[in-house]
Design a protein around this motif. Structure first.
Motif, PDB file in Angstrom:
ATOM      1  N   ALA A 103       0.842  -1.198   0.000  1.00 57.43           N
ATOM      2  CA  ALA A 103       0.000   0.000   0.000  1.00 57.43           C
ATOM      3  C   ALA A 103       0.878   1.248   0.000  1.00 57.43           C
ATOM      4  O   ALA A 103       1.990   1.246   0.524  1.00 57.43           O
ATOM      5  CB  ALA A 103      -0.913   0.001   1.223  1.00 57.43           C
ATOM      6  N   LYS A 104       0.368   2.305  -0.603  1.00 53.92           N
ATOM      7  CA  LYS A 104       1.082   3.581  -0.670  1.00 53.92           C
ATOM      8  C   LYS A 104       0.362   4.617   0.176  1.00 53.92           C
ATOM      9  O   LYS A 104      -0.861   4.597   0.315  1.00 53.92           O
ATOM     10  CB  LYS A 104       1.194   4.058  -2.118  1.00 53.92           C
ATOM     11  N   ALA A 105       1.161   5.547   0.748  1.00 50.19           N
ATOM     12  CA  ALA A 105       0.603   6.605   1.586  1.00 50.19           C
ATOM     13  C   ALA A 105       1.543   7.799   1.568  1.00 50.19           C
ATOM     14  O   ALA A 105       2.660   7.718   1.039  1.00 50.19           O
ATOM     15  CB  ALA A 105       0.392   6.104   3.012  1.00 50.19           C
ATOM     16  N   SER A 106       1.093   8.899   2.151  1.00 45.51           N
ATOM     17  CA  SER A 106       1.915  10.112   2.249  1.00 45.51           C
ATOM     18  C   SER A 106       2.052  10.485   3.714  1.00 45.51           C
ATOM     19  O   SER A 106       1.079  10.449   4.472  1.00 45.51           O
ATOM     20  CB  SER A 106       1.269  11.269   1.477  1.00 45.51           C
ATOM     21  N   SER A 107       3.273  10.859   4.098  1.00 38.88           N
ATOM     22  CA  SER A 107       3.535  11.240   5.485  1.00 38.88           C
ATOM     23  C   SER A 107       3.020  12.641   5.763  1.00 38.88           C
ATOM     24  O   SER A 107       2.530  13.341   4.869  1.00 38.88           O
ATOM     25  CB  SER A 107       5.037  11.168   5.768  1.00 38.88           C
ATOM     26  N   LYS A 108       3.131  13.064   7.011  1.00 39.61           N
ATOM     27  CA  LYS A 108       2.673  14.382   7.424  1.00 39.61           C
ATOM     28  C   LYS A 108       3.409  15.493   6.681  1.00 39.61           C
ATOM     29  O   LYS A 108       2.840  16.547   6.403  1.00 39.61           O
ATOM     30  CB  LYS A 108       2.866  14.534   8.937  1.00 39.61           C
ATOM     31  N   ASP A 109       4.697  15.236   6.362  1.00 41.31           N
ATOM     32  CA  ASP A 109       5.478  16.219   5.604  1.00 41.31           C
ATOM     33  C   ASP A 109       5.501  15.902   4.112  1.00 41.31           C
ATOM     34  O   ASP A 109       6.428  16.277   3.397  1.00 41.31           O
ATOM     35  CB  ASP A 109       6.897  16.321   6.154  1.00 41.31           C
ATOM     36  N   LEU A 110       4.468  15.152   3.660  1.00 42.55           N
ATOM     37  CA  LEU A 110       4.206  14.904   2.230  1.00 42.55           C
ATOM     38  C   LEU A 110       5.310  14.096   1.550  1.00 42.55           C
ATOM     39  O   LEU A 110       5.596  14.294   0.365  1.00 42.55           O
ATOM     40  CB  LEU A 110       3.994  16.237   1.487  1.00 42.55           C
ATOM     41  N   GLN A 111       5.911  13.168   2.272  1.00 43.53           N
ATOM     42  CA  GLN A 111       6.855  12.241   1.669  1.00 43.53           C
ATOM     43  C   GLN A 111       6.097  10.992   1.215  1.00 43.53           C
ATOM     44  O   GLN A 111       5.241  10.472   1.935  1.00 43.53           O
ATOM     45  CB  GLN A 111       7.944  11.843   2.685  1.00 43.53           C
TER      46      GLN A 111
END
Length: 267
Positions: free
Chosen positions: A77-85
């Protein structure tokens, strides 16, 4: 010929009766690790059949068997961190159907394949995105256990609504973008160089401090020595070093040398 034909007809009749008997057998067997969903003319009943043999009404009742054993599901699965990484994660989920609710699952969702495709995979992706978004990329590395616990709790609550139980969830691999990996590596190198510079500065400071302390010690020793050198001590030290010979004094006028030793012997 007539006997042979009669024999063949009898065999066919026996086979037909066997098939009819088998089809009309009023029993259903549920194997170990399964639950039977009882249906009446295709309508799911409230009763769930446990392991063993059960009496049913032929033609009227049918039984769908579902596995309630722990099953393993792998998903990336793919996701984005709080700092948009950008982050991709390999997730392994161990789950099972809640046995006493097998009939509800089959009625609302379907069999095990339907459960995986319609419920589990979308739930993992959505939960992972929601939890990962709470952390920066660096926090995902340093707080991996905390993040995993958040995914576990959220996914457990979500799947419970679909009569599914979570046995364990593992975040096998967490992958970051190449740019982030380069930034982390550069930061680690800079941190190591800073520590090295700090060590060198600390070493130089301690060496300078040692020299100052040594100079202070020597000065203190000289001061103590000066304070304790009385005339009596100086005289005694001079006598201890005297070899018993008096000096020769050079007089004025005729430049005569006076030997004090000879002078003393005349007396």
């Amino acid at each position: 010929m007539k006997k042979s034909k009669a024999f063949n007809n009898a065999g066919k009749l026996t086979a037909l009766l066997f098939l009819i008997t088998l089809f009309l057998t009023p029993f259903a067997i549920v194997n170990a690790g399964e639950r039977g969903v009882l249906m009446e003319f295709g309508k799911v009943q409230d009763r769930v059949l446990g392991e063993g043999i059960h009496v049913i009404v032929p033609v009227v009742n049918t039984v769908k068997r579902l596995s309630v054993r722990v099953q393993k599901q792998n998903i990336s699965a793919k996701a984005s961190s709080k700092d948009l990484q950008d982050i991709s994660t390999d997730v392994t989920l161990n789950w099972h159907i809640i046995p006493e609710q097998a009939n509800t699952i089959f009625q609302k969702i379907g069999d095990e394949n339907n459960v995986v495709d319609r419920i589990i995979n979308p739930a993992i992706e959505e939960v992972l995105k929601a939890v990962v978004a709470r952390y920066t990329a660096e926090e995902i590395i340093t707080k991996r256990g905390e993040m995993k616990a958040g995914v576990d709790e959220t996914l457990t609550n979500r799947l419970a609504n679909y009569h599914l139980a979570v046995d364990d969830i593992s975040l096998i691999h967490i992958h970051f973008s190449p740019k982030f990996n380069e930034a982390v590596e550069s930061k680690q190198v800079a941190a190591q160089e800073a520590k090295r510079a700090e060590f060198i500065a600390l070493k130089a400071s301690r060496e300078a401090e040692a020299k100052v302390n040594l100079a202070k010690g020597e000065a203190e020793a000289h001061r103590v020595l000066r304070e304790n050198l009385t005339p009596e001590i100086l005289e005694r030290q001079a006598l201890e070093k005297w070899d018993g010979k008096l000096p020769i004094i050079v007089g004025q006028g005729e430049q005569k040398l006076l030997n004090l030793t000879d002078f003393l012997k005349s007396y």
